[in-house]
Design a protein around this motif. Structure first.
Motif, PDB file in Angstrom:
ATOM      1  N   LYS A 152       0.824  -1.213   0.000  1.00 11.94           N
ATOM      2  CA  LYS A 152       0.000   0.000   0.000  1.00 11.94           C
ATOM      3  C   LYS A 152       0.857   1.260   0.000  1.00 11.94           C
ATOM      4  O   LYS A 152       1.850   1.345   0.725  1.00 11.94           O
ATOM      5  CB  LYS A 152      -0.911   0.006   1.220  1.00 11.94           C
ATOM      6  N   LYS A 153       0.455   2.235  -0.813  1.00 10.50           N
ATOM      7  CA  LYS A 153       1.074   3.557  -0.789  1.00 10.50           C
ATOM      8  C   LYS A 153       0.063   4.529  -0.192  1.00 10.50           C
ATOM      9  O   LYS A 153      -1.017   4.746  -0.742  1.00 10.50           O
ATOM     10  CB  LYS A 153       1.440   4.008  -2.203  1.00 10.50           C
ATOM     11  N   HIS A 154       0.407   5.104   0.945  1.00 15.93           N
ATOM     12  CA  HIS A 154      -0.477   6.054   1.612  1.00 15.93           C
ATOM     13  C   HIS A 154      -0.364   7.421   0.953  1.00 15.93           C
ATOM     14  O   HIS A 154       0.710   7.823   0.492  1.00 15.93           O
ATOM     15  CB  HIS A 154      -0.113   6.155   3.094  1.00 15.93           C
ATOM     16  N   ASP A 155      -1.461   8.147   0.915  1.00 16.01           N
ATOM     17  CA  ASP A 155      -1.471   9.509   0.392  1.00 16.01           C
ATOM     18  C   ASP A 155      -1.308  10.486   1.553  1.00 16.01           C
ATOM     19  O   ASP A 155      -2.145  10.529   2.462  1.00 16.01           O
ATOM     20  CB  ASP A 155      -2.770   9.788  -0.358  1.00 16.01           C
ATOM     21  N   VAL A 156      -0.219  11.248   1.507  1.00 14.06           N
ATOM     22  CA  VAL A 156       0.147  12.117   2.625  1.00 14.06           C
ATOM     23  C   VAL A 156       0.228  13.567   2.137  1.00 14.06           C
ATOM     24  O   VAL A 156       0.731  13.835   1.040  1.00 14.06           O
ATOM     25  CB  VAL A 156       1.519  11.701   3.220  1.00 14.06           C
ATOM     26  N   ARG A 157      -0.276  14.468   2.967  1.00 11.29           N
ATOM     27  CA  ARG A 157      -0.130  15.896   2.705  1.00 11.29           C
ATOM     28  C   ARG A 157       0.503  16.563   3.930  1.00 11.29           C
ATOM     29  O   ARG A 157      -0.024  16.440   5.039  1.00 11.29           O
ATOM     30  CB  ARG A 157      -1.479  16.543   2.389  1.00 11.29           C
ATOM     31  N   LEU A 158       1.599  17.219   3.688  1.00 16.77           N
ATOM     32  CA  LEU A 158       2.327  17.921   4.755  1.00 16.77           C
ATOM     33  C   LEU A 158       2.319  19.413   4.457  1.00 16.77           C
ATOM     34  O   LEU A 158       2.761  19.854   3.394  1.00 16.77           O
ATOM     35  CB  LEU A 158       3.766  17.422   4.827  1.00 16.77           C
ATOM     36  N   THR A 159       1.782  20.190   5.377  1.00 15.57           N
ATOM     37  CA  THR A 159       1.794  21.648   5.275  1.00 15.57           C
ATOM     38  C   THR A 159       2.361  22.224   6.561  1.00 15.57           C
ATOM     39  O   THR A 159       1.882  21.903   7.650  1.00 15.57           O
ATOM     40  CB  THR A 159       0.371  22.220   5.083  1.00 15.57           C
ATOM     41  N   TYR A 160       3.386  23.064   6.422  1.00 18.48           N
ATOM     42  CA  TYR A 160       3.941  23.730   7.603  1.00 18.48           C
ATOM     43  C   TYR A 160       4.232  25.175   7.238  1.00 18.48           C
ATOM     44  O   TYR A 160       5.072  25.465   6.378  1.00 18.48           O
ATOM     45  CB  TYR A 160       5.212  23.031   8.074  1.00 18.48           C
ATOM     46  N   ILE A 161       3.501  26.074   7.872  1.00 15.18           N
ATOM     47  CA  ILE A 161       3.675  27.509   7.654  1.00 15.18           C
ATOM     48  C   ILE A 161       3.981  28.134   9.002  1.00 15.18           C
ATOM     49  O   ILE A 161       3.214  27.979   9.955  1.00 15.18           O
ATOM     50  CB  ILE A 161       2.398  28.137   7.065  1.00 15.18           C
ATOM     51  N   THR A 162       5.095  28.793   9.100  1.00 20.15           N
ATOM     52  CA  THR A 162       5.469  29.436  10.358  1.00 20.15           C
ATOM     53  C   THR A 162       5.925  30.858  10.033  1.00 20.15           C
ATOM     54  O   THR A 162       7.004  31.074   9.481  1.00 20.15           O
ATOM     55  CB  THR A 162       6.554  28.638  11.102  1.00 20.15           C
ATOM     56  N   GLY A 163       5.069  31.832  10.311  1.00 23.44           N
ATOM     57  CA  GLY A 163       5.327  33.207   9.937  1.00 23.44           C
ATOM     58  C   GLY A 163       6.591  33.763  10.587  1.00 23.44           C
ATOM     59  O   GLY A 163       6.794  33.625  11.784  1.00 23.44           O
ATOM     60  N   ARG A 164       7.418  34.378   9.794  1.00 25.85           N
ATOM     61  CA  ARG A 164       8.637  35.016  10.290  1.00 25.85           C
ATOM     62  C   ARG A 164       8.660  36.468   9.832  1.00 25.85           C
ATOM     63  O   ARG A 164       8.209  36.787   8.728  1.00 25.85           O
ATOM     64  CB  ARG A 164       9.887  34.296   9.775  1.00 25.85           C
ATOM     65  N   GLY A 165       9.225  37.325  10.658  1.00 23.83           N
ATOM     66  CA  GLY A 165       9.300  38.745  10.340  1.00 23.83           C
ATOM     67  C   GLY A 165      10.421  39.068   9.366  1.00 23.83           C
ATOM     68  O   GLY A 165      11.135  38.184   8.881  1.00 23.83           O
ATOM     69  N   ASN A 166      10.578  40.358   9.098  1.00 24.07           N
ATOM     70  CA  ASN A 166      11.591  40.803   8.131  1.00 24.07           C
ATOM     71  C   ASN A 166      13.010  40.449   8.564  1.00 24.07           C
ATOM     72  O   ASN A 166      13.910  40.347   7.731  1.00 24.07           O
ATOM     73  CB  ASN A 166      11.477  42.310   7.920  1.00 24.07           C
ATOM     74  N   TRP A 167      13.207  40.263   9.878  1.00 23.16           N
ATOM     75  CA  TRP A 167      14.542  39.941  10.381  1.00 23.16           C
ATOM     76  C   TRP A 167      15.088  38.643   9.780  1.00 23.16           C
ATOM     77  O   TRP A 167      16.310  38.482   9.647  1.00 23.16           O
ATOM     78  CB  TRP A 167      14.507  39.795  11.911  1.00 23.16           C
TER      79      TRP A 167
END
Length: 313
Positions: A152-167
């Motif tokens: 079996k091949k599992h269907d995976v979705r990975l989303t990672y959003i981590t807001g960073r400032g201008n620095w």
């Protein structure tokens, strides 16, 4: 009780290492950082000697090694910028200590073989922080995959959003030569997790890459993965931004959300406990993840814009 030194005491992740040293009943005797905003040390080991010059730090560790009474440093914890990890690991081993290094171990897979040679030469060990491998929910998922149909091949979705400032882009983190880029700096432990759960990597395709955002497709023995990483908080769902949140993390397997947000902080202590028992993750365990992010970084990307990625917004 073991004696520890720490390189990169002013870094974001350094306090977790200080806490792990304290929680495991050990002692931080020396710390190094070229910046002196390290008052956090007072919360853990105010008696630790602190240095802003590597040469004086090196001389101090050498003095401790030559003294009688068990004052030599047993472990050097490395929390310095990514591009310095390789050099600082080599230093630790040649100074007579074992190394504990934050992710990523190195920026390029070719450096892994060199570290294995240094281990053989010195007889000291390199340990890495691959904390997601110790997370109870990840261990549970790995076992579930193991017990499933092997084809079996599992269907995976990975989303990672981590807001960073201008620095962020002004710091070393925004320099691909020093950080390795977005996929390396914020994604390498997720890619290691995917390999840990779903087996060997078979395909690596990058759909989009910029200074702030990267997206693509990975195929493992037991999974097809669509992934999206960003430090641009405009991709954070509107309902979360309305609550003042700048980070969004989601992993789904066959449509089911995997919840593992809790327990991250304590995983460094768990990592140290395992390392001190001789069960740490070594150099070779890093090879697939390092090769993955190096492939992402080196890809010649011609593809769709990030807004068209199938699981953004």
């Amino acid at each position: 009780m073991k004696n520890f030194a720490l390189i990169g005491a002013g870094g974001y992740i350094a306090p977790r290492h200080m806490k792990a040293i304290q929680d495991t009943g050990n002692k931080l005797v020396a710390a190094l950082d070229k910046h002196d905003s390290v008052g956090i040390i007072d919360s853990y080991f105010p008696e630790a000697d602190f240095f802003i010059e590597f040469e004086r730090f090196d001389r101090h560790l050498d003095k401790l090694r030559r003294l009688n009474g068990g004052k030599a440093v047993d472990y050097v914890s490395i929390c310095s910028p990514n591009y310095l990890h390789d050099a600082h690991i080599r230093y630790a081993l040649r100074a007579g200590a074992h190394a504990i290094c934050e992710k990523p171990l190195v920026l390029n897979p070719r450096n892994i073989d060199g570290l294995l040679e240094i281990e053989k030469e010195t007889g000291n060990k390199i340990n890495t922080i691959l904390q997601l491998r110790l997370h109870p929910e990840i261990i549970k998922l790995k076992e579930k995959v193991r017990l499933a149909n092997s084809d079996k091949k599992h269907d995976v979705r990975l989303t990672y959003i981590t807001g960073r400032g201008n620095w962020y882009m002004t710091s070393w983190k925004g320099d691909v030569q020093r950080s390795g880029g977005i996929a390396t700096n914020i994604g390498v432990h997720f890619f290691d997790m995917l390999h840990f759960i779903f087996g060997e990597l078979q395909e690596n395709v990058v759909h989009y890459a910029s200074d702030s955002t990267s997206a693509g497709y990975l195929e493992y023995e037991h999974a097809r993965v669509q992934w999206f990483l960003s430090i641009d908080d405009s991709y954070v769902p509107e309902e979360m931004k309305a609550e003042g949140k700048r980070t969004y993390r989601s992993i789904t397997v066959d449509g089911d959300e995997i919840e593992f947000s809790g327990g991250f902080t304590d995983l460094h202590t768990t990592s140290y406990q395992e390392i001190l028992k001789g069960n740490g993750f070594g150099v070779e365990e890093n090879r697939v993840a390092i090769s993955t992010v190096a492939g992402i970084r080196d890809a010649n990307v011609i593809g769709r814009q990030p807004d068209s990625h199938p699981f953004v917004r």
